[in-house]
Design a protein around this motif. Structure first.
Motif, PDB file in Angstrom:
ATOM      1  N   LEU A  82       1.003  -1.041  -0.009  1.00  0.00           N
ATOM      2  CA  LEU A  82      -0.034   0.058   0.059  1.00  0.00           C
ATOM      3  C   LEU A  82       0.828   1.142  -0.015  1.00  0.00           C
ATOM      4  O   LEU A  82       1.962   1.369   0.751  1.00  0.00           O
ATOM      5  N   TYR A  83       0.747   2.199  -0.864  1.00  0.00           N
ATOM      6  CA  TYR A  83       1.407   3.417  -1.181  1.00  0.00           C
ATOM      7  C   TYR A  83       0.556   4.490  -0.519  1.00  0.00           C
ATOM      8  O   TYR A  83      -0.704   4.758  -0.896  1.00  0.00           O
ATOM      9  N   PHE A  84       1.010   5.481   0.237  1.00  0.00           N
ATOM     10  CA  PHE A  84       0.467   6.486   1.004  1.00  0.00           C
ATOM     11  C   PHE A  84       1.321   7.729   0.599  1.00  0.00           C
ATOM     12  O   PHE A  84       2.607   7.809   0.626  1.00  0.00           O
ATOM     13  N   GLY A  85       0.472   8.705   0.149  1.00  0.00           N
ATOM     14  CA  GLY A  85       1.018  10.406  -0.144  1.00  0.00           C
ATOM     15  C   GLY A  85       1.563  10.604   1.277  1.00  0.00           C
ATOM     16  O   GLY A  85       0.592  10.719   2.250  1.00  0.00           O
ATOM     17  N   CYS A  86       2.750  11.282   1.503  1.00  0.00           N
ATOM     18  CA  CYS A  86       3.083  11.704   2.575  1.00  0.00           C
ATOM     19  C   CYS A  86       3.807  12.816   2.630  1.00  0.00           C
ATOM     20  O   CYS A  86       5.326  12.640   2.239  1.00  0.00           O
ATOM     21  N   PRO A  87       3.530  14.062   2.619  1.00  0.00           N
ATOM     22  CA  PRO A  87       4.526  15.322   2.226  1.00  0.00           C
ATOM     23  C   PRO A  87       5.764  15.398   2.993  1.00  0.00           C
ATOM     24  O   PRO A  87       6.818  16.048   2.542  1.00  0.00           O
ATOM     25  N   ASP A  88       5.759  14.808   4.220  1.00  0.00           N
ATOM     26  CA  ASP A  88       7.064  14.915   4.997  1.00  0.00           C
ATOM     27  C   ASP A  88       7.574  13.349   5.508  1.00  0.00           C
ATOM     28  O   ASP A  88       6.979  13.033   6.758  1.00  0.00           O
ATOM     29  N   VAL A  89       7.913  12.899   4.445  1.00  0.00           N
ATOM     30  CA  VAL A  89       8.561  11.439   4.730  1.00  0.00           C
ATOM     31  C   VAL A  89       9.490  11.432   5.891  1.00  0.00           C
ATOM     32  O   VAL A  89       9.517  10.652   6.941  1.00  0.00           O
ATOM     33  N   ASP A  90      10.547  12.365   6.107  1.00  0.00           N
ATOM     34  CA  ASP A  90      11.308  12.354   6.903  1.00  0.00           C
ATOM     35  C   ASP A  90      10.774  12.505   8.476  1.00  0.00           C
ATOM     36  O   ASP A  90      11.012  11.817   9.477  1.00  0.00           O
ATOM     37  N   GLN A  91       9.625  13.436   8.637  1.00  0.00           N
ATOM     38  CA  GLN A  91       8.996  13.550   9.686  1.00  0.00           C
ATOM     39  C   GLN A  91       8.524  12.129  10.173  1.00  0.00           C
ATOM     40  O   GLN A  91       8.340  11.782  11.365  1.00  0.00           O
ATOM     41  N   ALA A  92       7.728  11.628   8.967  1.00  0.00           N
ATOM     42  CA  ALA A  92       7.101  10.128   9.354  1.00  0.00           C
ATOM     43  C   ALA A  92       8.078   9.366   9.758  1.00  0.00           C
ATOM     44  O   ALA A  92       7.771   8.469  11.075  1.00  0.00           O
ATOM     45  N   TYR A  93       9.493   9.499   9.263  1.00  0.00           N
ATOM     46  CA  TYR A  93      10.295   8.473   9.733  1.00  0.00           C
ATOM     47  C   TYR A  93      10.714   8.739  11.132  1.00  0.00           C
ATOM     48  O   TYR A  93      10.586   7.904  12.203  1.00  0.00           O
ATOM     49  N   ARG A  94      10.764   9.970  11.899  1.00  0.00           N
ATOM     50  CA  ARG A  94      11.145  10.261  13.156  1.00  0.00           C
ATOM     51  C   ARG A  94      10.018   9.928  13.974  1.00  0.00           C
ATOM     52  O   ARG A  94      10.137   9.295  15.072  1.00  0.00           O
ATOM     53  N   GLU A  95       8.904  10.180  13.447  1.00  0.00           N
ATOM     54  CA  GLU A  95       7.509   9.795  14.420  1.00  0.00           C
ATOM     55  C   GLU A  95       7.565   8.377  14.663  1.00  0.00           C
ATOM     56  O   GLU A  95       7.447   7.720  16.023  1.00  0.00           O
ATOM     57  N   LEU A  96       7.786   7.538  13.720  1.00  0.00           N
ATOM     58  CA  LEU A  96       7.697   5.954  13.950  1.00  0.00           C
ATOM     59  C   LEU A  96       8.904   5.771  14.668  1.00  0.00           C
ATOM     60  O   LEU A  96       8.575   4.652  15.702  1.00  0.00           O
TER      61      LEU A  96
END
Length: 132
Positions: A82-96
């Motif tokens: 599943l592919y999700f549009g995520c404008p701030d991939v780096d922030q998603a990485y930090r949150e995870l």
């Protein structure tokens, strides 16, 4: 027109529901009746996030569940992503990472998308991406 992804999960939905709701931020919109006192113990769940709708369904009704997953069926999950549009991939990485999720740093694909991959509890690939 909208589309909805349906993922078949092996045993119980408690773990996938917690993953999509508590870790990835989806809202639990609707479920089948609870099977126990655990609110997440259901056969079917619909979740939504930023216009994306995802349905989770057990692969077997409770009375027909085998004692262990079929390895062939689980292997097939690795073919689905599943592919999700995520404008701030780096922030998603930090949150995870801050939640203790083991995930590799984002990479830029040859076609110019910054991508962050992880795997859900049933082996489905999830990619959060945005144009680099």
């Amino acid at each position: 027109m909208t589309s909805t992804a349906l993922l078949r999960c092996f045993k119980f939905l408690t773990c996938p529901v917690r993953c999509y709701r508590d870790v990835l931020g989806f809202e639990l919109v609707q479920t089948s009746p609870k099977l126990s006192e655990n609110i997440d113990d259901v056969n079917w769940a619909m979740l939504q996030l930023n216009g994306a709708t995802l349905m989770l369904n057990t692969a077997y009704e409770p009375e027909y569940r085998p004692p262990a997953p079929d390895p062939g069926r689980l292997r097939a999950h690795s073919d689905a992503a599943l592919y999700f549009g995520c404008p701030d991939v780096d922030q998603a990485y930090r949150e995870l990472r801050s939640m203790g999720v083991e995930v590799k740093e984002p990479v830029i694909a040859p076609y110019g998308m910054k991508q962050l991959y992880l795997t859900d509890p049933d082996g489905y690939a999830l990619c959060f991406q945005w144009k680099a």
